[in-house]
Design a protein around this motif. Structure first.
Motif, PDB file in Angstrom:
ATOM      1  N   VAL A  16      -0.118   1.379  10.092  1.00  0.00           N
ATOM      2  CA  VAL A  16      -1.172   2.098   9.357  1.00  0.00           C
ATOM      3  C   VAL A  16      -1.915   3.041  10.287  1.00  0.00           C
ATOM      4  O   VAL A  16      -2.274   4.164   9.909  1.00  0.00           O
ATOM      5  CB  VAL A  16      -2.134   1.104   8.674  1.00  0.00           C
ATOM      6  CG1 VAL A  16      -3.357   1.829   8.104  1.00  0.00           C
ATOM      7  CG2 VAL A  16      -1.415   0.328   7.581  1.00  0.00           C
ATOM      8  N   PHE A  40       0.867  -1.175   0.000  1.00  0.00           N
ATOM      9  CA  PHE A  40       0.000   0.000   0.000  1.00  0.00           C
ATOM     10  C   PHE A  40       0.905   1.227   0.000  1.00  0.00           C
ATOM     11  O   PHE A  40       1.697   1.422   0.939  1.00  0.00           O
ATOM     12  CB  PHE A  40      -0.897   0.021   1.248  1.00  0.00           C
ATOM     13  CG  PHE A  40      -1.803  -1.178   1.342  1.00  0.00           C
ATOM     14  CD1 PHE A  40      -3.109  -1.111   0.881  1.00  0.00           C
ATOM     15  CD2 PHE A  40      -1.338  -2.383   1.873  1.00  0.00           C
ATOM     16  CE1 PHE A  40      -3.936  -2.220   0.962  1.00  0.00           C
ATOM     17  CE2 PHE A  40      -2.165  -3.494   1.955  1.00  0.00           C
ATOM     18  CZ  PHE A  40      -3.466  -3.417   1.495  1.00  0.00           C
ATOM     19  N   TYR A  84       3.389  -8.078   3.708  1.00  0.00           N
ATOM     20  CA  TYR A  84       2.773  -6.800   3.374  1.00  0.00           C
ATOM     21  C   TYR A  84       3.817  -5.695   3.418  1.00  0.00           C
ATOM     22  O   TYR A  84       4.765  -5.735   4.217  1.00  0.00           O
ATOM     23  CB  TYR A  84       1.639  -6.472   4.348  1.00  0.00           C
ATOM     24  CG  TYR A  84       0.689  -7.633   4.524  1.00  0.00           C
ATOM     25  CD1 TYR A  84      -0.317  -7.878   3.593  1.00  0.00           C
ATOM     26  CD2 TYR A  84       0.836  -8.529   5.595  1.00  0.00           C
ATOM     27  CE1 TYR A  84      -1.167  -8.972   3.736  1.00  0.00           C
ATOM     28  CE2 TYR A  84      -0.008  -9.615   5.742  1.00  0.00           C
ATOM     29  CZ  TYR A  84      -1.004  -9.840   4.809  1.00  0.00           C
ATOM     30  OH  TYR A  84      -1.825 -10.909   4.933  1.00  0.00           O
ATOM     31  N   VAL A 123       3.945  -1.303   3.490  1.00  0.00           N
ATOM     32  CA  VAL A 123       3.225  -0.027   3.533  1.00  0.00           C
ATOM     33  C   VAL A 123       4.257   1.083   3.446  1.00  0.00           C
ATOM     34  O   VAL A 123       5.271   1.069   4.162  1.00  0.00           O
ATOM     35  CB  VAL A 123       2.387   0.143   4.818  1.00  0.00           C
ATOM     36  CG1 VAL A 123       1.597   1.454   4.770  1.00  0.00           C
ATOM     37  CG2 VAL A 123       1.434  -1.033   5.018  1.00  0.00           C
TER      38      VAL A 123
END
Length: 1413
Positions: A1077, A1019, A1051, A1053
């Motif tokens: 996040v 992300f 993941y 970010v």
């Protein structure tokens, strides 16, 4: 070639005689009948090779015509004499070989000039009248000429076209191509010039028809081509259809410098049986009838009278004078009618009728008719028809000429009875609107249809003369009067009458082996390999139901009770039935019977009770049922508990195996849990060849019973029962083919219902559509105010249907429409969700009539699966008829049937619904009694027990539908024409004439599928101040995405703001990612754009290979200079970038396409959202994709696309071996082509990526004031609505020429430039258009569109070739809007047509400058 008979016309008599064969003589065959291949080989002086020409065959065409099409415009003056003499020489040399010659010329403007004859001298006389003149511009009207000659040629013929110009009338090319192909006519083109530098249409047509273009710039080369045609006859007349493809070879033969010979290859005798030579052993004698037809007129019985019924009111002058002028020709040519009747009618009505066989008397009567009075509309037509019918003989034909409805329509029934009593047909020639739809009630259509006639509608009164010419040909017996064309187009396409007779042939046919005992043979056309024993099976064994009747089994017992009658009614497989019930304690209770009522009574007595503990006595019940059942039976156990008597498993398994009984278990619970259940049911099912199916909901038992009904009816096999409900939804239901070794067959299916109160059987045929296994059910509801009285009934009916059919359809889709239209469509697989939506529907608004039905049908159909059905409820017709063609195309492309419940008079209109239901094989149910809606819906509720496909073949009358809906019918299905399809094997290869092929078929089931793991899911988040909504959405949804993830290993970010500070993490720990996040918050930024490239770069460096990154931003990239480096990084790590755009990227002045470029290069895409609140919906989609339910190979480009995306399906290829008929090889020099009937799908509804420039090139000389003002007025709206082009170009030009051009994406800059343009100067004609086009094209991007506005030719036309090359090199299309005569034909040389054609554009000519707007 087979020996043939020619029909020679001698005088008026037909004489049948055996022709001397021009084709090979079959003297070695006793019957003189054979097949063969034929080859022409020529050794030519000066050529070091042999010319080989293969006869293309086409054996169905024995008599062929020869056609010539001649361009006789002025530019053909130098070669016209050579063309004429060559044609005359060919006709003279080949006289008697062709069945006829057809020759036509064309000029500009086009006037049809076609002559046909079997007489060579008559043809040559016509040719001598041809002269070259007029035309002037280039290209010409070639398509018209080819069409009119081809229309008159026999099938299998050849056309030779002589021209030096390309075609101006390219709009006709598709029709011409279809005509040539349908008649198998070959087109050869003699190109005696450069074809205006174009002529691609001739290449397309000659390629499509296997013809050739001979480019003959030396005019004398025409003679070589024609000399070949003269000389070919001695080699066999068919070789004109296989002419040499090069001028060199053709010249060699035409000059006579070749030694040629024909050879017959593969000669095979075809012998009919005779008494002295019967069919050989293994063959049987059959008689084959073949229809042979020749042109008419044919011998017919005489009709009675030919009658003219003429409206002589004041508006009918043109029609009266036309009849007066043509009636003499009609009577002179008449060979069909005994006499004539003429009747007139006016207002007030006065009887005026005559019948006579004296032509002069009839002519005098007609001459006395003149138009007068009338004034109002309608007139006294029925009285006129009545007088004519009374006066006419029996078996007559009456033709009515009128433009008005019938004032005396009350006489309709009496006149109809009179016409029927006298067997007289009425044809109506309508030259007006019949006083409009408010007055005309269809009386003429009714009368014509009842009498066997028709109504022909003309759009112009001047067309009456053309109808009367047709009537003269019909009276001469050249056209049939069994029917009449309904419009001029149909009349022009009608083919002359043909006279046919049946010819009988005796043949020997191989005897097929007999069917086994108890079977009967069925016949299938287009047989493939084998299929000897495709017969219905004998009934075997018992169908048994073993039911646990303890207290928890209420739903299952009720489901069996409800479905068992339909299962037994449709059974074609089993001899009888067994039912066994068991509880705790166990008491034996079992029945076996073939009496359906006895079984139903036994099942009705079963009720849930007792039990309480778990497990139950299942093994005892299975044993009792197996002992009672016949061998080769199927038993089905319904239970939610394990077996308390599991110790009996081995003995019960042995019993099942010994009697060849299969056990299927439908598990509706947890079998008391894993501590109790020890696999006893799996053991029994495996031992007996059955299976265990586990359901998660007891309400799903109905779906399983539907499957059992299909299996008992022979529609599917018990062996295909899946282990889960999902598998049941995804499986195709196809016939049981157990009698076929390959388990593969074809069949037809029929539902027959005997109904109380009806003295006939209702037959409903399953339309098949075997490619559609899972269908949806759609409802479209008009919820305008006029539907208030029936809306409650409609809603309750829909809810009842959805509840009753839950689980049968793959989904339900329902939509409403009102006025104005606002889309309101809901779809779901959940019946309760659909019913909740239905409950919200209310009738209001609207007010006028008709309504927006097409919008409603379109939006529901768009969401339905192929093969589905829509039910529309409305009392009004459609206001939005412009959408009808698109709706029809959508329904047909998805094979969706439309049924209409018309609860009102449809505003007195509604023909559009008739057209759509006819096109989709649906029905209109006219239900003025609102309660009739319930009958239709009750049928849908009840149809499931007869097989779900029968909703697509519903009864067409309300009476039949009511009978079934009321339950007053006993119905059963039958399988007909079951035929085995056997694949080839080593021991049984394909028969002679067939080849072994391998067919691969993709079989798919719902995902998720086994896939390789992606790397990281990343992300990349813009955390500047405007991104609060996006950040909070990611924070709220990321936990769900990670919880569902089965695809990614970890993941990443990364965030970016302004100023830029690196902030990136990678982890597989969900809590670490969630904390990171949660720490992100929007701040700073302020200006636009931001440092997106740096954020993407950091995330890509941190991520694994094969990753997916998702960027959330509303701004362009301030660091776009890093684009190349970031692109290289993504490619090196095989990482895709998907961009979620929640803003305008700072506008077109700032954004340069960097995200589109990066996404496209990496295999990703850009998704544009119109509202930041939609990010949550995107993140929900991402969670499903991470779970493997949607593919990440691509990403939707807008919300509409995302909502339409279908879940991932897992597919594999299944291989089938088949036998396919071997097609004959193509002749030398030819290749086989394959064509599929492709249907264009609808667009995806997303904005496309912008490409190229939109350019306006404006002639600003003095005559162009209106055009300049129109562009100035409209250009702002064009730019405001633009979704296609990146920027705009405007170029203006005058005389003298001064370069003045702009390119910009700024709409205000373009508007200012255009506002400054004003008309001035010029004066002479032409102007400097080419220079302006060149400057605009140089300025424009690739893939642009330029539009030229001018009324003058190009003074600098000498630049055309260079400008065309520039346009083509930059893939720019030019469209020309011509608002004048381009300075006239002496000045304009076609330069704009040339540029437009070369670039892929077109020229539009306006007759008024005011039309530019």
């Amino acid at each position: 070639m087979k020996a043939s008979a020619l029909i020679l016309i001698v005088g008026s008599a037909l004489v049948l005689q055996v022709a001397a064969q021009l084709d090979p003589v079959c003297d070695s065959c006793p019957s003189k009948n054979c097949t063969y291949d034929k080859r022409l080989s020529c050794s030519c002086t000066g050529l070091n090779r042999t010319i080989e020409i293969v006869d293309p065959g086409d054996r169905e065409y024995f008599n062929v015509s020869l056609g010539f099409v001649v361009d006789n415009t002025g530019s053909m003056r130098t070669e016209i004499a050579s063309v004429k003499s060559s044609i005359q020489a060919v006709v003279t040399a080949t006289s008697g070989i062709f069945d006829k010659y057809v020759i036509g010329t064309y000029n500009d403007p086009y006037v049809a000039n076609v002559f046909e004859s079997t007489d060579a001298s008559a043809i040559n006389s016509f040719v001598s009248t041809i002269n070259a003149n007029a035309g002037g511009d280039c290209p010409e009207m070639a398509m018209h000429g080819i069409r009119d000659v081809a229309d008159r040629l026999s099938p299998g013929s050849v056309i030779f076209l002589f021209t030096d110009a390309s075609s101006k009338d390219l709009a006709l090319e598709p029709d011409v191509k279809a005509l040539l192909e349908s008649k198998n006519i070959r087109l050869n083109v003699m190109a005696t010039g450069n074809l205006c530098g174009m002529g691609a249409e001739f290449s397309r047509l000659t390629t499509a028809t296997n013809g050739t273009i001979y480019r003959t710039p030396d005019k004398s080369d025409v003679d070589f081509v024609m000399n070949y045609i003269k000389n070919f006859a001695k080699y066999g007349i068919r070789f004109i259809r296989g002419m040499p493809t090069t001028l060199e070879d053709l010249k060699a033969i035409a000059d006579g410098n070749c030694s040629c010979k024909t050879s017959i290859e593969n000669l095979v005798c075809i012998e009919p049986p005779t008494k002295s030579c019967p069919c050989p052993e293994g063959f049987e004698h059959i008689v084959v009838k073949k229809k042979v037809c020749v042109p008419g007129p044919c011998k017919k019985h005489k009709y009675g009278s030919l009658g003219f019924v003429i409206d002589n009111t004041g508006s009918m002058a043109a029609e009266i004078f036309a009849v007066r002028a043509h009636i003499a020709n009609i009577m002179a040519n008449n060979t069909v009618f005994k006499d004539y009747v003429v009747a007139t009618f006016g207002d007030p009505y006065k009887k005026n009728v005559i019948r006579s066989s004296d032509e002069s008397v009839i002519q005098s009567f007609v001459n006395s008719i003149s138009p007068s009075a009338g004034g109002d509309c309608p007139e006294f037509a029925m009285s006129g028809i009545e007088d004519a019918a009374k006066k006419a003989r029996k078996n007559s034909v009456l033709v009515l000429f009128t433009d008005a409805a019938a004032k005396d329509a009350s006489k309709l029934a009496a006149v109809k009875a009179l016409l029927l009593a006298k067997n007289t047909k009425l044809f109506v020639i309508a030259t007006g609107t019949f006083c409009g739809s408010g007055v005309y009630k269809g009386e003429f259509d009714d009368l014509a249809a009842a009498s066997g006639g028709d109504v022909m509608t003309l759009t112009a009164k001047s067309s009456v003369s053309e109808v009367l010419d047709f009537l003269a040909l019909a009276a001469a017996g050249k056209y049939s009067l069994r029917s009449f064309p309904r419009c001029l187009d149909d009349m022009r396409k009608m083919k002359p009458e043909r006279c046919c007779k049946w010819v009988i042939h005796h043949k020997c046919k191989p005897i097929e082996p007999p069917c086994p005992l108890g079977y009967k043979r069925v016949t299938m056309r287009n047989k493939v390999c084998g299929s000897p024993n495709g017969c219905p099976r004998k009934r075997v064994g018992s169908l048994g139901f073993i039911i646990d009747d303890t207290g928890s089994m209420g739903a299952e017992i009720f489901a069996v009770r409800t479905h068992i009658s339909a299962i037994m009614a449709n059974n074609t497989v089993f001899k009888d039935y067994v039912v066994s019930r068991y509880g705790d304690p166990y008491v034996k209770n079992v029945i076996r019977s073939s009496d359906a009522s006895a079984i139903q009574s036994f099942v009705n007595a079963i009720g849930p009770s007792g039990g309480g503990d778990c497990p139950e006595y299942a093994m005892s019940a299975i044993e009792d049922a197996a002992k009672e059942a016949l061998e080769n039976s199927v038993l089905i156990l319904f239970t939610d508990a394990a077996a308390k008597d599991a110790n009996m498993s081995a003995d019960v398994a042995a019993l099942l195996v010994s009697k060849k009984i299969k056990l299927y278990v439908i598990g509706t619970g947890q079998f008391c849990g894993p501590r109790v259940y020890k696999g006893e049911y799996d053991y029994l099912a495996a031992a007996s060849g059955g299976s265990v199916m586990k359901l998660t909901a007891k309400t799903s038992v109905g779906e399983v019973l539907n499957f059992i009904g299909l299996a008992a009816s022979g529609m599917t096999s018990f062996d295909s029962l899946p282990s889960t409900l999902e598998g049941l939804h995804g499986m195709p239901y196809h016939p049981v083919c157990d009698s076929c070794p390959s388990k593969n067959c074809t069949y037809d299916k029929r539902l027959s219902c005997s109904c109380t109160g009806l003295n006939r059987t209702i037959e409903i045929v399953d339309p098949g559509d075997r490619e559609y296994f899972n269908v949806s059910l759609g409802f479209v509801v008009d919820n305008t105010g006029s539907m208030r009285t029936e809306i409650a009934s409609v809603k309750s009916s829909i809810q009842a249907v959805v509840t009753a059919t839950s689980g049968i359809f793959d989904k339900y889709v329902i939509g409403t429409y009102n006025d104005p239209y606002v889309a309101n469509v809901f779809e779901s697989t959940d019946a309760s969700a659909i019913n909740s939506f239905v409950s919200t529907i209310n009738a209001n608004a609207g007010g006028d009539c008709p309504e927006m039905a097409m919008h409603g049908i379109r939006d529901v159909a768009d969401r339905l699966s192929p093969g589905s059905v829509i039910f529309l409820f409305t009392d009004a017709s459609s206001k939005d008829l412009a959408l009808e063609p698109d709706v029809k195309a959508l329904l047909e492309s998805k094979n969706i049937r439309l049924n209409v419940m018309a609860t009102g008079n449809l505003c007195g209109m509604g023909a559009e619904f008739s057209r759509l239901t006819t096109a989709t094989n649906g029905t209109i149910y006219r239900t003025p009694d609102k309660s009739d809606v319930d009958f239709v819906m009750n049928y849908i509720k009840n149809f499931a027990k007869y097989g779900i496909r029968f909703i697509r073949g519903m009864p067409t009358t309300l009476e039949d539908l009511k009978a079934i809906a009321d339950g007053n019918c006993s119905c059963k299905t039958s399988i007909e024409n079951l035929v085995c399809i056997e694949p080839p094997t080593k021991s049984c290869p394909c028969p002679e004439g067939f080849e072994h092929i391998v067919v691969k078929k993709k079989v798919c089931v719902p995902g998720p599928c086994k896939k390789h793991k992606y790397g990281s899911l990343g992300f990349v988040i813009d955390n500047t101040g405007s991104m609060a909504a996006e950040i909070f959405a990611v924070r709220a949804h990321i936990a769900n995405i990670m919880a569902n993830n089965t695809v990614f290993k970890d993941y990443v970010v990364a965030t970016f703001g302004d100023p830029y500070k690196k902030n990136v993490i990678r982890s597989s720990d969900e809590s670490v990612i969630q904390s990171f996040v949660n720490s992100i918050s929007p701040s700073a930024g302020g200006d636009c754009p931001e440092f997106a490239m740096s954020g993407i770069e950091d995330a890509a460096k941190k991520a694994r290979k094969n990753s997916v990154l998702v960027l959330f931003t509303d701004a362009a990239a301030k660091d776009a200079s890093k684009l190349a480096a970031v692109k290289a990084l993504l490619l090196a790590k095989n990482t895709k970038l998907f961009v979620i755009a929640t803003g305008t990227f700072c506008g077109s002045g700032v954004y340069k396409g960097e995200f589109d470029d990066l996404a496209a290069a990496s295999g990703g895409d850009v998704m544009t959202l119109t509202a930041k609140s939609s990010v949550s919906e995107v993140l929900d989609f991402l969670a499903l994709a991470a779970a493997g339910k949607y593919s990440l190979r691509s990403f939707p480009r807008c919300l509409d696309d995302m909502r339409k995306m279908k879940p991932e399906r897992c597919c594999k290829w299944v291989i089938h071996h088949k036998c396919k008929p071997i097609e004959p090889p193509c002749p030398l020099g030819y290749k086989r082509v394959t064509m599929r009937n492709k249907v264009c799908g609808s667009p995806n509804g997303c904005p496309r990526k912008r490409v190229g420039s939109l350019g306006f090139i404006i002639d600003d000389t003095g005559s162009m004031g209106a055009e300049i003002f129109a562009v100035r007025t409209h250009i702002s709206a064009i730019m405001a609505n633009n979704t296609v082009f990146k920027d705009y170009v405007v170029s203006r030009y005058g005389d003298p020429y001064v370069k003045n051009v702009i390119r910009s994406s700024d709409a205000s800059a373009i508007q200012s430039f255009v506002n400054a343009i004003g008309p001035s100067g010029g004066g002479d004609c032409p102007e400097y258009a080419m220079s302006a086009i060149e400057d605009a094209a140089k300025e424009a991007l690739e893939n642009s569109v330029l539009i030229l506005f001018t009324d003058a030719a190009a003074k600098d036309a000498n630049m055309s070739a260079d400008v065309a090359a520039l346009l083509v090199s930059k893939k720019i299309k030019l469209y020309v809007i011509g608002t004048g005569q381009f300075c006239g034909p002496r000045v304009y040389k076609g330069e704009y047509d040339y540029l437009a054609a070369a670039s892929g554009g077109s020229v539009m000519k306006l007759t008024a400058k005011t039309s530019v707007g």
